[in-house]
Scaffold this active site. Structure first.
Site, mmCIF file in Angstrom:
data_model
loop_
_atom_site.group_PDB
_atom_site.id
_atom_site.type_symbol
_atom_site.label_atom_id
_atom_site.label_comp_id
_atom_site.label_asym_id
_atom_site.label_seq_id
_atom_site.Cartn_x
_atom_site.Cartn_y
_atom_site.Cartn_z
ATOM 1 N N TYR A 55 0.933 -1.104 -0.130
ATOM 2 C CA TYR A 55 0.105 0.003 -0.064
ATOM 3 C C TYR A 55 0.838 1.299 0.007
ATOM 4 C CZ TYR A 55 -4.184 -2.923 0.340
ATOM 5 O OH TYR A 55 -5.085 -3.636 0.028
ATOM 6 N N ARG A 58 1.638 1.819 -3.593
ATOM 7 C CA ARG A 58 0.441 2.602 -4.193
ATOM 8 C C ARG A 58 0.130 3.980 -3.708
ATOM 9 N NH1 ARG A 58 -4.542 -1.463 -3.956
ATOM 10 N NH2 ARG A 58 -5.272 -0.016 -5.669
ATOM 11 N N GLN A 92 -15.632 1.905 -5.770
ATOM 12 C CA GLN A 92 -14.831 0.671 -5.201
ATOM 13 C C GLN A 92 -13.291 1.229 -5.221
ATOM 14 O OE1 GLN A 92 -16.211 -3.158 -7.391
ATOM 15 N NE2 GLN A 92 -16.789 -1.619 -8.661
ATOM 16 N N ASN A 93 -13.149 2.430 -5.791
ATOM 17 C CA ASN A 93 -11.630 2.864 -6.007
ATOM 18 C C ASN A 93 -11.125 3.656 -4.526
ATOM 19 O OD1 ASN A 93 -11.988 2.085 -8.526
ATOM 20 N ND2 ASN A 93 -12.127 4.140 -9.232
ATOM 21 N N ILE A 94 -9.861 3.467 -4.079
ATOM 22 C CA ILE A 94 -9.262 3.748 -3.073
ATOM 23 C C ILE A 94 -8.715 5.075 -3.371
ATOM 24 C CG2 ILE A 94 -9.484 1.579 -1.709
ATOM 25 C CD1 ILE A 94 -6.396 1.391 -2.127
ATOM 26 N N HIS A 110 -14.745 0.759 -0.609
ATOM 27 C CA HIS A 110 -13.556 0.180 -0.118
ATOM 28 C C HIS A 110 -12.624 0.665 0.446
ATOM 29 C CE1 HIS A 110 -14.633 -3.040 -3.662
ATOM 30 N NE2 HIS A 110 -15.540 -3.290 -2.608
ATOM 31 N N CYS A 118 -6.710 3.122 12.783
ATOM 32 C CA CYS A 118 -6.352 2.760 14.334
ATOM 33 C C CYS A 118 -6.991 1.535 14.809
ATOM 34 C CB CYS A 118 -6.056 3.918 15.196
ATOM 35 S SG CYS A 118 -5.298 3.089 16.689
ATOM 36 N N SER A 179 -15.489 -4.818 -13.467
ATOM 37 C CA SER A 179 -15.392 -6.089 -14.183
ATOM 38 C C SER A 179 -16.547 -6.522 -13.743
ATOM 39 C CB SER A 179 -14.131 -6.725 -13.820
ATOM 40 O OG SER A 179 -14.031 -6.832 -12.428
ATOM 41 N N LEU A 205 -14.938 -0.378 -20.897
ATOM 42 C CA LEU A 205 -14.065 -0.792 -22.023
ATOM 43 C C LEU A 205 -14.657 -1.962 -22.840
ATOM 44 C CD1 LEU A 205 -11.567 0.317 -23.391
ATOM 45 C CD2 LEU A 205 -10.146 -1.216 -21.966
#
Ligand code: APR
Length: 239
Positions: A55, A58, A92-94, A110, A118, A179, A205
């Site tokens: 993470y 990312r 759903q994207n962080i 998400h 914490c 998807s 897409l």
């Protein structure tokens, strides 16, 4: 098209042209690392350093100067600003690209990469640097209980009551860049169709796993398809 609330579900595909990887495409994240190694509570218990490293990388990537909202994110912000009824983006994207584009009503089901949680005091805080096993919580001072504020496989997504209330009240459901492989998000289209009143549209897409559940679909890169779709909606011509 009558003016009624809209729920937009987004997935990794909307951020692909902003320079962020999707998960299940050939060059996706899950082609290079296993879910069981980095995205489950068990993985974090077993090897927190590895999960933090995944993470951290990312988080750094998301803040790279080359990563910015693309025309699809901006079109959704414009839709929210100009549509006469409520528009809720359920992502759903962080990443934070919807917010950077100007969307205000965004649910991160998400979690969010730029926040930490914490495990000791349950505080959620902004976190832009690397996170490590010894990091101290700014709220309770306890060291070693911070984790990325992301929902892992096997955990309950966030704000589900708010999401289902919005799905129950919408007249249009639009699914973008996902998807359809991960529940509960993949089940939203069936939920909306079950009510029989909302129209469901897929913008992706390529056809998703649940493509046949939508009334209508437009296929192509999000940066092209989404602004065109929003233009049509705001002009009263679609869907
Ligand atoms: N424009 C539109 N769609 C695109 C683009 C693009 N430029 N590029 C790829 N896509 C599509 C792909 O065809 C695919 O259908 O986006 C979809 C991405 O699917 P996934 O990689 O499975 O991402 P997503 O659906 O968001 O994954 C759901 O899975 O691993 C978890 O927690 C993670 O939130 C994620 C969840």
């Amino acid at each position: 098209m009558t003016v009624s609330p809209i729920v937009v579900l987004t997935g990794a595909g909307i951020s692909r042209e902003s320079g962020l990887h999707t998960f299940r495409d050939a060059d996706g994240i899950w082609a290079t690392v296993r879910i069981e190694d980095v995205a489950t509570p068990e993985a974090f218990r077993r090897d927190p350093r590895r999960v933090h490293a995944f993470y951290n990388e990312r988080r750094r990537g998301l803040q790279a100067p080359t990563v910015a909202p693309n025309p699809a994110h901006r079109a959704l912000a414009r839709l929210e600003a100009e549509w006469p009824a409520e528009v809720l983006v359920v992502t759903q994207n962080i990443d934070d690209l919807h917010e950077r584009a100007g969307s205000r009503r965004v649910v991160h089901m998400h979690g969010e990469l730029l926040k930490a949680f914490c495990g000791r005091c349950a505080a959620v805080m902004e976190w832009r640097g690397d996170l490590g096993v010894d990091a101290a919580c700014p709220a309770c001072d306890h060291a070693g209980a911070l984790r990325p504020h992301v929902v892992w496989f096997g955990e309950m997504p966030l704000e589900m009551d708010r999401i289902y209330r919005a799905l129950d009240g919408c007249g249009l459901f639009v699914s973008i860049g996902t998807s359809g492989a991960v529940y509960p998000a993949a089940g939203f289209v069936a939920h909306v169709r079950g009510r029989g009143v909302a129209k469901a549209v897929e913008l992706n897409l390529e056809p998703s796993d649940g493509a046949d559940r939508f009334h209508e679909a437009r296929y192509g890169p999000a940066s092209r398809v989404v602004p065109r779709f929003v233009d049509e909606l705001l002009a009263g011509r679609g869907p």
